[in-house]
Design an enzyme around this catalytic site. Structure first.
Site, PDB file in Angstrom:
ATOM      1  N   ASP A  38      12.658 -21.830 -17.623  1.00  0.00           N
ATOM      2  CA  ASP A  38      13.771 -22.185 -18.507  1.00  0.00           C
ATOM      3  C   ASP A  38      13.359 -23.146 -19.623  1.00  0.00           C
ATOM      4  O   ASP A  38      14.145 -23.996 -20.054  1.00  0.00           O
ATOM      5  CB  ASP A  38      14.944 -22.772 -17.694  1.00  0.00           C
ATOM      6  CG  ASP A  38      15.367 -21.861 -16.569  1.00  0.00           C
ATOM      7  OD1 ASP A  38      15.382 -20.638 -16.793  1.00  0.00           O
ATOM      8  OD2 ASP A  38      15.671 -22.366 -15.475  1.00  0.00           O
ATOM      9  N   HIS A  66      16.662 -15.332 -19.779  1.00  0.00           N
ATOM     10  CA  HIS A  66      16.247 -15.816 -21.097  1.00  0.00           C
ATOM     11  C   HIS A  66      17.415 -15.720 -22.075  1.00  0.00           C
ATOM     12  O   HIS A  66      17.926 -14.628 -22.321  1.00  0.00           O
ATOM     13  CB  HIS A  66      15.064 -14.998 -21.622  1.00  0.00           C
ATOM     14  CG  HIS A  66      13.864 -15.056 -20.719  1.00  0.00           C
ATOM     15  ND1 HIS A  66      12.754 -14.282 -20.900  1.00  0.00           N
ATOM     16  CD2 HIS A  66      13.605 -15.808 -19.628  1.00  0.00           C
ATOM     17  CE1 HIS A  66      11.871 -14.555 -19.950  1.00  0.00           C
ATOM     18  NE2 HIS A  66      12.371 -15.475 -19.168  1.00  0.00           N
TER      19      HIS A  66
END
Ligand code: GDP
Ligand code: IMO
Ligand code: MG
Length: 452
Positions: A38, A66
């Site tokens: 992340d 994403h």
């Protein structure tokens, strides 16, 4: 005896034409997470994808999440490469990826509703990629319950079936895209065997085999036009006219099955080697390797996290940074930037440059700390510990920086940043020993300061 061995070694596998090592073909640019995931890989890929001909995923599955923001619209991708947004580029899912077909089509359809057009025509899927079945996902959940019961702790997986699917692959009972598209009778028999195998391990596992096979047959027809021999497809992409090829890493270095904080990791190689094995390309074709690191650290799930801040600072980073998992909706754990782990990721990946994201989240802090070394029993250690019990015990040595207390979200070039923020960035760059090429100050495409 006459030998032709040396002559053949220099010839193109596809055409038989002579090729030298200097004529290795196009280079691929690899984007990899340098922390626990992340970091903003999707955003970096999106930025580079505007000029790319191919965007490839080489490992992981729909455990990845994403987020990409374009023209105020937020897209989230799990299995699809983030480059799928670009109508001019081809997206490829390589052999190293594990594919849950219902998840793939659901994701595409969901993003289509947001405005993503023609994605099925731009997607290529390797015939060597392994499949994740619904029961793999159920087993993922059962294994987590078992871990909790037996060891008092689980891993905190995304329950997307990633571990069980890679286990099937490693135990050579897995089924691949090419099997699904081959003789369906044979596929069905192997599918049933695989189900039986899991049921003998997990007696509570119920699978409606006929219903699963019916659905898989339907998916296979929708998938068929996208499937290619991934190795040959990449070979042609590398050796045709000049092309820009991007590889989008999923998960991250500290979640890598070999180098991450084992056993609290995912089940694939999220470091640079995964780009070669997950696409079937030679190391010679690896060009730039961009590491993506947040200006602080986050982690989803269980496991050691030396710079974690279980206090007001951690809460501030979590809320200001909107640190919530894209895949599971879980709050991400937050802490100071840990340069020991970013340096470790660099040792493995050999980053040629770094993208430092989410600097803007630090804008309100009075002071900012950076972890620069680990100590054990009062002594600095030069390496990153393999053993999780040891990692839990390390004491972090910090450098403290004054906060800049200025909104950086409108900065578009280096000179727009406050001197104290510049100082923070330069320190990070010097400490890792890798140039920082981008600094992120917001979610959207234009909020990325390019340094060179
Ligand atoms: P990935 O898994 O590495 O692609 O990253 P995620 O998408 O899971 O998480 C990164 C989050 O941070 C996303 O919501 C992005 O929109 C956001 N983001 C990325 N770069 C920046 C940045 O520079 N500033 C801010 N404020 N948000 C960012
Ligand atoms: P992106 O690509 C953050 C974590 C899970 C769990 C562990 C194992 O968005 O950066 P798995 O389902 O893979 O068996 O879970 O790995 N994890 C991630 N954490 N970002 C990710 O991907 C992750 N992929 C897996 O939370 O701790
Ligand atoms: Mg993510």
């Amino acid at each position: 005896m006459k030998t032709t061995h040396h002559k053949n070694a220099n010839q193109s596998a596809a055409t038989g034409q002579k090729r030298s090592r200097n004529d290795a073909g196009n280079k691929v640019t690899v984007v990899l997470g340098a922390q626990w995931g992340d970091e903003g890989k999707g955003k970096v890929v999106d930025l580079l994808a505007t000029e790319a001909d191919f965007v490839c995923r080489c490992q992981g599955g729909n455990n990845a999440g994403h987020t990409v923001v374009v023209d105020g619209k937020e897209y989230d991708f799990h299995l699809l490469p983030s480059g799928i947004i670009n109508p001019k580029s081809v997206s490829l899912i390589g052999n190293g990826v594990v594919i849950h077909l219902p998840g793939l089509f659901e994701e595409g359809d969901k993003n289509e509703k947001k405005g993503l057009k023609g994605w099925e025509k731009r997607l290529i899927v390797s015939d060597r990629a392994h499949l994740v079945f619904d029961f793999h996902q159920v087993v993922d959940g059962l294994q987590e319950t078992e871990r909790q019961a037996q060891e008092g702790k689980n891993i905190g997986t995304t329950k997307k079936g990633i571990g069980p699917a890679y286990s099937s692959k490693a135990s050579r009972t897995g089924l691949r895209v090419c099997d699904l598209l081959g003789d369906f009778k044979d596929f069905s028999a192997r599918f049933k065997n695989l189900v039986r195998q899991y049921q003998s391990m997990y007696p509570s596992l119920t699978v409606d085999v006929e219903d699963q096979l019916k659905k898989l047959k339907e998916y296979s027809e929708r998938l068929r036009p996208m499937v290619r021999d991934g190795v040959y497809y990449m070979y042609e992409a590398l050796h045709g006219p000049p092309k820009k090829i991007l590889v989008e890493g999923a998960n991250a270095a500290l979640l890598d099955i070999d180098f991450g904080t084992y056993p609290f990791v995912t089940s694939s190689n999220c470091t640079v080697g995964g780009a070669c094995t997950g696409l079937g390309i030679p190391p010679l074709n690896i060009g730039d390797v961009f590491g993506v690191a947040k200006a602080y650290t986050t982690r989803v799930g269980i496991g050691a996290f030396p710079t974690e801040q279980l206090n007001a600072v951690g809460e501030l980073l979590q809320t200001r940074g909107h640190e919530v998992g894209v895949t599971t909706g879980r709050k991400r754990r937050c802490g100071w930037l840990d340069l020991v782990i970013v340096r470790y990721a660099h040792m493995i990946n050999g980053f040629t440059a770094i993208a430092l994201t989410k600097l803007d989240i630090l804008d309100v802090l009075d002071e900012i700390k950076v972890g620069v070394a680990y100590k054990l029993n009062g002594k600095r250690i030069p390496h990153f510990p393999a053993n999780m019990d040891v990692l839990q015990k390390v004491e972090v040595e910090y450098e403290t920086f004054p906060g800049w207390k200025t909104d950086t979200s409108a900065a578009r070039k280096w000179n727009d940043l406050p001197a104290k923020a510049q100082n923070y960035i330069r320190f990070i760059e010097n400490h890792i020993g890798v140039p920082i090429k981008w600094v992120g100050v917001g979610k959207s495409r234009e909020c990325m300061i390019q340094m060179f």
